[in-house]
Design a protein around this motif. Structure first.
Motif, short mmCIF file in Angstrom:
data_model
loop_
_atom_site.label_atom_id
_atom_site.label_comp_id
_atom_site.label_asym_id
_atom_site.label_seq_id
_atom_site.Cartn_x
_atom_site.Cartn_y
_atom_site.Cartn_z
N LEU A 135 36.53 42.42 40.01
CA LEU A 135 37.76 42.42 40.80
C LEU A 135 38.84 41.59 40.10
CD1 LEU A 135 36.56 41.92 44.50
CD2 LEU A 135 37.02 44.04 43.29
N THR A 136 40.08 41.93 40.35
CA THR A 136 41.18 41.12 39.83
C THR A 136 41.36 39.91 40.75
OG1 THR A 136 42.81 42.21 41.22
CG2 THR A 136 42.38 43.22 39.07
N ASP A 137 42.05 38.88 40.23
CA ASP A 137 42.32 37.69 41.07
C ASP A 137 43.07 38.09 42.33
OD1 ASP A 137 41.12 36.16 39.21
OD2 ASP A 137 42.94 35.36 38.29
N ASP A 138 43.95 39.06 42.18
CA ASP A 138 44.76 39.51 43.30
C ASP A 138 43.86 40.11 44.39
OD1 ASP A 138 47.16 40.03 44.62
OD2 ASP A 138 47.05 42.15 44.03
N GLN A 139 42.87 40.92 43.96
CA GLN A 139 41.96 41.55 44.94
C GLN A 139 41.09 40.49 45.64
OE1 GLN A 139 40.28 44.31 42.09
NE2 GLN A 139 41.21 46.07 43.12
N VAL A 140 40.62 39.49 44.84
CA VAL A 140 39.82 38.41 45.45
C VAL A 140 40.67 37.65 46.46
CG1 VAL A 140 38.54 36.28 44.99
CG2 VAL A 140 38.33 38.19 43.42
N GLY A 141 41.95 37.45 46.11
CA GLY A 141 42.89 36.78 47.04
C GLY A 141 43.03 37.55 48.33
N GLN A 142 43.11 38.89 48.22
CA GLN A 142 43.23 39.73 49.43
C GLN A 142 42.00 39.59 50.32
OE1 GLN A 142 44.03 43.88 48.48
NE2 GLN A 142 45.51 43.30 46.93
N ILE A 143 40.81 39.57 49.68
CA ILE A 143 39.57 39.42 50.45
C ILE A 143 39.57 38.08 51.17
CG2 ILE A 143 37.05 39.12 50.24
CD1 ILE A 143 37.08 41.10 47.94
N ARG A 144 39.98 37.04 50.42
CA ARG A 144 40.00 35.68 50.99
C ARG A 144 40.93 35.63 52.20
NH1 ARG A 144 41.34 32.93 46.34
NH2 ARG A 144 39.23 32.84 45.52
N THR A 145 42.12 36.23 52.04
CA THR A 145 43.10 36.23 53.13
C THR A 145 42.54 36.95 54.35
OG1 THR A 145 44.81 36.36 51.45
CG2 THR A 145 45.50 36.82 53.70
N TYR A 146 41.87 38.09 54.11
CA TYR A 146 41.34 38.87 55.23
C TYR A 146 40.24 38.10 55.95
CZ TYR A 146 39.20 42.48 58.04
OH TYR A 146 38.69 43.17 59.11
N ILE A 147 39.30 37.52 55.17
CA ILE A 147 38.16 36.81 55.78
C ILE A 147 38.66 35.59 56.56
CG2 ILE A 147 36.10 35.42 55.27
CD1 ILE A 147 35.49 37.33 52.98
N GLY A 148 39.62 34.86 55.98
CA GLY A 148 40.17 33.68 56.67
C GLY A 148 40.99 34.09 57.87
N SER A 200 36.71 26.71 54.05
CA SER A 200 35.43 26.81 53.33
C SER A 200 35.49 27.84 52.20
CB SER A 200 34.30 27.16 54.29
OG SER A 200 34.39 28.52 54.66
N ILE A 201 36.57 28.66 52.16
CA ILE A 201 36.60 29.72 51.14
C ILE A 201 37.81 29.63 50.22
CG2 ILE A 201 35.22 31.41 52.41
CD1 ILE A 201 37.87 32.68 53.35
N GLN A 202 38.59 28.53 50.34
CA GLN A 202 39.81 28.42 49.55
C GLN A 202 39.60 28.67 48.06
OE1 GLN A 202 41.42 24.68 50.66
NE2 GLN A 202 42.90 25.55 52.08
N HIS A 203 38.52 28.08 47.51
CA HIS A 203 38.31 28.21 46.07
C HIS A 203 37.09 29.07 45.75
CE1 HIS A 203 41.35 25.15 45.85
NE2 HIS A 203 40.63 24.37 46.62
N SER A 204 36.60 29.84 46.73
CA SER A 204 35.37 30.61 46.52
C SER A 204 35.62 31.84 45.68
CB SER A 204 34.79 31.06 47.86
OG SER A 204 34.36 29.95 48.59
N ALA A 253 34.40 35.82 44.88
CA ALA A 253 33.98 36.89 45.80
C ALA A 253 32.49 36.75 46.09
CB ALA A 253 34.29 38.25 45.19
N HIS A 254 31.70 36.46 45.04
CA HIS A 254 30.25 36.33 45.18
C HIS A 254 29.91 35.25 46.21
CE1 HIS A 254 26.19 36.28 42.80
NE2 HIS A 254 26.04 36.56 44.06
N ASP A 255 30.58 34.09 46.10
CA ASP A 255 30.36 32.99 47.06
C ASP A 255 30.67 33.44 48.49
OD1 ASP A 255 29.63 31.18 45.15
OD2 ASP A 255 31.61 30.26 44.96
N MET A 256 31.81 34.13 48.62
CA MET A 256 32.22 34.53 49.98
C MET A 256 31.21 35.48 50.60
SD MET A 256 36.38 34.86 49.90
CE MET A 256 36.68 35.58 48.29
N PHE A 257 30.67 36.42 49.78
CA PHE A 257 29.68 37.36 50.32
C PHE A 257 28.42 36.60 50.74
CE2 PHE A 257 31.69 40.52 47.14
CZ PHE A 257 32.75 40.73 48.00
N ASN A 258 28.00 35.63 49.93
CA ASN A 258 26.81 34.85 50.29
C ASN A 258 27.05 34.05 51.56
OD1 ASN A 258 24.76 35.48 48.44
ND2 ASN A 258 25.75 34.29 46.84
#
Length: 236
Positions: A17-30, A39-43, A45-50
């Protein structure tokens, strides 16, 4: 190969994934409060899924949340792959259930497991009894490490004596101590005869140190059950 585990898949997504896509996932999950924002600011994608898996949001056989996240960032290929992996997991779960049903008394593996399961079940029950109804079963089920645990409790009490004598509300702990067989009614009367809260706390701590029946774990469990969770957090 065809048998990609979810962990392999998490890693593959994370690496591609691109950084931008990981950022989108982070925004959605938060934003949807699936996980606390902090808890996910610096995670990755792998960390967030775990973390989602640990929070029970990605259960075995159900990766619909992950598929949805992949669709949101425009990776339909990964969304489809998530569905395939969930399908594989479900098939594996169903297969395990069928095997257990088909061969309940197979002597080799599952038989041994069943025996050990029953044994642990009995041990658990015995442990429950020991903690709850029958203080006298304590003597029967003495384990070799009980003495050491009791000494540990004495150390714990000594180390935290000023805090404990100040913070313990003994009346909240009495029911749990009596239920666990760690306090007799006449001992409760003795402790209650002290005129101050601190005097009562001292009498209880001295008794627990002296009698050597209670382990550190039991003591902390009783504190938690008796509304003293805040005290457990302060113990050294």
């Amino acid at each position: 190969g065809s048998k990609v585990t979810r962990q392999d898949f998490y890693l593959k997504i994370s690496q591609n994934l691109t950084d931008d896509q990981v950022g989108q996932i982070r925004t959605y999950i938060g934003g949807t409060e699936l996980l606390p924002d902090g808890s996910i600011q610096h995670s990755t994608a792998h960390d967030m899924f775990n973390k989602l898996e640990r929070a029970n949001k990605l259960k075995a056989g159900d990766l619909s949340l992950l598929a949805g996240l992949m669709s949101k960032i425009g990776r339909e290929d990964y969304a489809d792959e998530a569905k395939d992996i969930a399908k594989q997991e479900n098939e594996a779960i169903a297969e395990r259930k069928t095997q257990q049903k088909a061969d309940p008394c197979q002597p080799s593996s599952s038989g041994a497991q069943a025996t050990s399961r029953t044994r642990t079940g009995k041990q658990r029950k015995a442990k429950g009894r020991k903690q709850r109804k029958k203080p006298y079963s304590r003597g029967v089920t003495t384990k070799p490490h009980d003495k050491r645990s009791a000494e540990d409790l004495e150390e714990l009490i000594t180390r935290n004596y000023p805090l404990l004598r100040r913070r313990l509300q003994v009346s909240d702990l009495f029911p749990h101590l009596i239920q666990s067989g760690l306090l007799q009614l006449h001992e409760k009367e003795d402790i209650n005869s002290k005129s101050t809260g601190q005097g009562k706390a001292e009498a209880l701590l001295d008794l627990l140190s002296r009698q050597g029946k209670c382990t550190c774990e039991e003591f902390m469990d009783i504190l938690r059950r008796g509304n003293h969770g805040h005290v457990v957090g302060q113990l050294e």
